[in-house]
Design a protein around this motif. Structure first.
Motif, short mmCIF file in Angstrom:
data_model
loop_
_atom_site.label_atom_id
_atom_site.label_comp_id
_atom_site.label_asym_id
_atom_site.label_seq_id
_atom_site.Cartn_x
_atom_site.Cartn_y
_atom_site.Cartn_z
N ASP A 101 0.85 -1.20 0.00
CA ASP A 101 0.00 0.00 0.00
C ASP A 101 0.88 1.24 0.00
O ASP A 101 1.79 1.38 0.83
CB ASP A 101 -0.89 -0.01 1.25
N ASP A 102 0.63 2.14 -0.94
CA ASP A 102 1.41 3.37 -1.03
C ASP A 102 0.52 4.59 -0.74
O ASP A 102 0.86 5.71 -1.11
CB ASP A 102 2.04 3.49 -2.42
N SER A 103 -0.59 4.37 -0.07
CA SER A 103 -1.51 5.46 0.23
C SER A 103 -0.94 6.34 1.34
O SER A 103 -0.02 5.93 2.08
CB SER A 103 -2.86 4.90 0.66
N PRO A 104 -1.46 7.57 1.49
CA PRO A 104 -0.99 8.43 2.59
C PRO A 104 -1.16 7.78 3.97
O PRO A 104 -0.30 7.93 4.83
CB PRO A 104 -1.87 9.68 2.45
N ALA A 105 -2.26 7.05 4.16
CA ALA A 105 -2.48 6.39 5.45
C ALA A 105 -1.40 5.36 5.73
O ALA A 105 -0.91 5.23 6.85
CB ALA A 105 -3.86 5.74 5.47
N ALA A 106 -1.01 4.60 4.70
CA ALA A 106 0.03 3.59 4.87
C ALA A 106 1.38 4.24 5.17
O ALA A 106 2.13 3.78 6.05
CB ALA A 106 0.12 2.72 3.62
N ARG A 107 1.70 5.33 4.45
CA ARG A 107 2.97 6.01 4.72
C ARG A 107 2.99 6.60 6.12
O ARG A 107 4.03 6.58 6.81
CB ARG A 107 3.19 7.11 3.67
N ARG A 108 1.84 7.09 6.57
CA ARG A 108 1.75 7.63 7.93
C ARG A 108 1.97 6.52 8.96
O ARG A 108 2.63 6.73 9.98
CB ARG A 108 0.39 8.29 8.11
N ALA A 109 1.44 5.34 8.70
CA ALA A 109 1.61 4.22 9.63
C ALA A 109 3.08 3.82 9.72
O ALA A 109 3.59 3.52 10.81
CB ALA A 109 0.76 3.04 9.17
N VAL A 110 3.77 3.80 8.59
CA VAL A 110 5.20 3.47 8.60
C VAL A 110 5.98 4.49 9.43
O VAL A 110 6.87 4.13 10.22
CB VAL A 110 5.74 3.39 7.16
N ALA A 111 5.66 5.77 9.27
CA ALA A 111 6.35 6.81 10.04
C ALA A 111 6.05 6.68 11.54
O ALA A 111 6.94 6.83 12.38
CB ALA A 111 5.92 8.19 9.52
N ASP A 112 4.80 6.38 11.87
CA ASP A 112 4.43 6.20 13.29
C ASP A 112 5.18 5.02 13.90
O ASP A 112 5.61 5.07 15.06
CB ASP A 112 2.92 6.00 13.42
N PHE A 113 5.33 3.95 13.14
CA PHE A 113 6.05 2.79 13.66
C PHE A 113 7.52 3.12 13.89
O PHE A 113 8.13 2.67 14.87
CB PHE A 113 5.91 1.61 12.71
N ALA A 114 8.10 3.92 13.00
CA ALA A 114 9.49 4.32 13.19
C ALA A 114 9.64 5.14 14.47
O ALA A 114 10.61 4.98 15.23
CB ALA A 114 9.97 5.12 11.99
N ALA A 115 8.68 6.02 14.74
CA ALA A 115 8.72 6.80 15.97
C ALA A 115 8.60 5.89 17.20
O ALA A 115 9.30 6.09 18.20
CB ALA A 115 7.60 7.84 15.96
N LEU A 116 7.73 4.91 17.11
CA LEU A 116 7.62 3.94 18.21
C LEU A 116 8.91 3.17 18.40
O LEU A 116 9.27 2.78 19.52
CB LEU A 116 6.45 2.98 17.94
N GLY A 117 9.61 2.92 17.30
CA GLY A 117 10.88 2.22 17.40
C GLY A 117 11.88 2.98 18.26
O GLY A 117 12.65 2.38 19.03
N HIS A 118 11.87 4.31 18.17
CA HIS A 118 12.74 5.12 19.03
C HIS A 118 12.33 4.98 20.49
O HIS A 118 13.20 4.92 21.38
CB HIS A 118 12.67 6.58 18.60
N ARG A 119 11.03 4.90 20.76
CA ARG A 119 10.56 4.69 22.13
C ARG A 119 11.02 3.33 22.64
O ARG A 119 11.42 3.20 23.81
CB ARG A 119 9.03 4.79 22.18
N VAL A 120 10.95 2.32 21.81
CA VAL A 120 11.41 0.99 22.21
C VAL A 120 12.90 1.00 22.51
O VAL A 120 13.37 0.43 23.51
CB VAL A 120 11.09 -0.03 21.09
N ASP A 121 13.68 1.66 21.66
CA ASP A 121 15.13 1.73 21.87
C ASP A 121 15.46 2.42 23.19
O ASP A 121 16.35 1.98 23.94
CB ASP A 121 15.80 2.46 20.70
#
Length: 464
Positions: A101-121
């Motif tokens: 999926d290359d929709s804006p919602a999908a790209r937003r989800a990928v960015a949110d997961f990356a931000a959560l990854g920093h919280r996990v680290d």
């Protein structure tokens, strides 16, 4: 043995001699050397062997604090493992969404997961630092250090749990996108497989055609042009994206299916071209004979009717002869194209031949039809007149149906049609009537009446 009063008691074993003591220490050093232990440990080990070493154990409150700190450490380790597992599972879901999926919602989800990854680290770093800062297995662990260890490890665990809850909430929000992505990915493999099977079927169909001595070079070239598309399909959606891969698979399937269908029809097409070559040649020969009969017809028209009745037919013989000649040339070219198995060229040439012969047929037939119609109206013009009057009266009855007075939009053109017919009838009284003009006028009157009838029916259909 009983000791004599006043004298010191004799020890049961004599004290070791200095030489014996030295031999014992040397044995200890040799033993340590064999074990690979430093020689400095010898006094401690010797003392232990001699029964002089004792371990200092802290009991009571210190041991309770050590146990609580160890329990906090175990709980933090479990939370760390569960967070790591949740992150890895969620990463698979996010990668699935990103791939499909290359929709804006999908790209937003990928960015949110990356931000959560920093919280996990960050939570993981805090946990690791807390573990490294406190050695709970050390013997002399004071109660205060154990308490601090428990506090820091508990805080690290709580942070790990909070981040895990955030991951779980994010995972729930990802559900619709993940369902959509999994649905699209489920379509991907079957679509690619269908494309491959279509290409294989097209190749097999071409092989079967070649076995019948039909080259089908154009179809083979079209199939070869699909090879790069197959390469891209094999490279997969990971490189080209799901949407592009699905579209490519469907396009390849359609193109390969068309090639297969044309290849399977090729033997029938060759037989059809052979039949048309024979049929059109026969028709050209027949038209040559018919074209030769036009001149006598024109001669009779010139002899019996005014020039206006036949002037437009003067070029028919020459036109027919030229059309037939061109048709025969195109037939020869079509035969050569068929022999060379240039099927598209042969088909196009045969279509040209057919158009030439149709034009010739119409021109030749026009001369004969003209003479027949002029003969009929010269013999009895009343039939043409009555046919036209009937059309006018029928339209007038329709215009008056359900009305006391006709609609001017209908009545006026019908009155004009009556006047025009009367004028056409009047031309028949001339010394040399123009029958062809008379037939043209009656035909024009009937057409104008037909338009009025159509208008009446449209008005009534609209409720006017």
């Amino acid at each position: 043995m009983t000791a004599t009063p006043g004298t010191p008691a004799t020890p049961p074993y004599p004290p070791p001699s200095p030489g014996r003591t030295r031999r014992g220490r040397r044995a200890v050093r040799d033993t340590l050397a064999l074990l690979g232990l430093p020689v400095l440990a010898a006094p401690l080990l010797a003392a232990a062997f001699a029964g002089g070493g004792t371990r200092r154990w802290f009991g009571g409150r210190a041991e309770n604090q050590r146990a609580e700190a160890q329990a906090a450490k175990d709980a933090a380790a479990a939370a760390f493992y569960e967070l790591d597992t949740a992150q890895r599972d969620l990463r698979i879901s996010v990668e699935t969404v990103a791939a499909a999926d290359d929709s804006p919602a999908a790209r937003r989800a990928v960015a949110d997961f990356a931000a959560l990854g920093h919280r996990v680290d960050e939570a993981s770093r805090r946990y690791i630092e807390a573990v490294d800062a406190h050695d709970l297995d050390r013997d002399a662990l004071e109660a205060g250090r154990a308490t601090r260890a428990r506090t820091e490890l508990t805080a690290a665990r709580d942070e790990l749990l909070r981040v895990r809850r955030e991951l779980e909430e994010f995972g729930r929000s990802l559900g619709p996108l993940l369902d959509k992505a999994e649905t699209r990915l489920a379509r991907l493999a079957p679509a690619v497989e269908r494309a491959r099977q279509s290409l294989l079927a097209a190749s097999d169909a071409l092989d079967a055609v070649r076995a019948r001595n039909l080259r089908a070079d154009d179809l083979a070239a079209r199939l070869a042009a699909l090879a790069p598309e197959l390469t891209r399909l094999n490279q997969g959606a990971g490189r080209h994206g799901v949407d592009a891969t699905l579209e490519r698979a469907e396009r390849v399937q359609r193109a390969a299916g068309a090639i297969r269908a044309e290849a399977e029809r090729l033997p029938e097409r060759a037989a059809e071209i052979d039949h048309r070559l024979v049929s059109l040649r026969t028709r050209a020969q027949a038209l040559t004979t018919r074209a030769g009969q036009v001149e006598p017809v024109l001669s009779e028209l010139r002899r019996r009717f005014t020039a206006a009745c036949w002037q437009d037919l003067q070029q028919v013989p020459a036109l027919a002869a030229e059309n037939v000649r061109q048709a025969e040339l195109r037939l020869a070219e079509a035969r050569a194209a068929r022999d060379a198995q240039r099927w598209a060229d042969a088909t196009a040439l045969l279509s040209t031949v057919r158009a030439l012969l149709n034009a010739t047929d119409e021109a030749v037939s026009a001369a004969g039809d003209r003479l027949a119609r002029l003969n009929a109206v010269q013999k009895d013009p009343q039939e043409e007149i009555e046919r036209t009057r009937f059309a006018i009266r029928d339209a007038q009855r329709l215009a008056m149906a359900g009305r006391t007075t006709p609609d001017p939009r209908h009545a006026r053109p019908l009155d004009d049609a009556v006047a025009r017919l009367d004028r056409a009838i009047g031309t028949l009284a001339e010394h040399h009537p123009d029958y062809w003009r008379f037939l043209g006028e009656t035909e024009a009157v009937r057409q104008s009446v037909a338009r009025v009838v159509t208008l009446i029916r449209e008005d009534r259909g609209a409720g006017h």
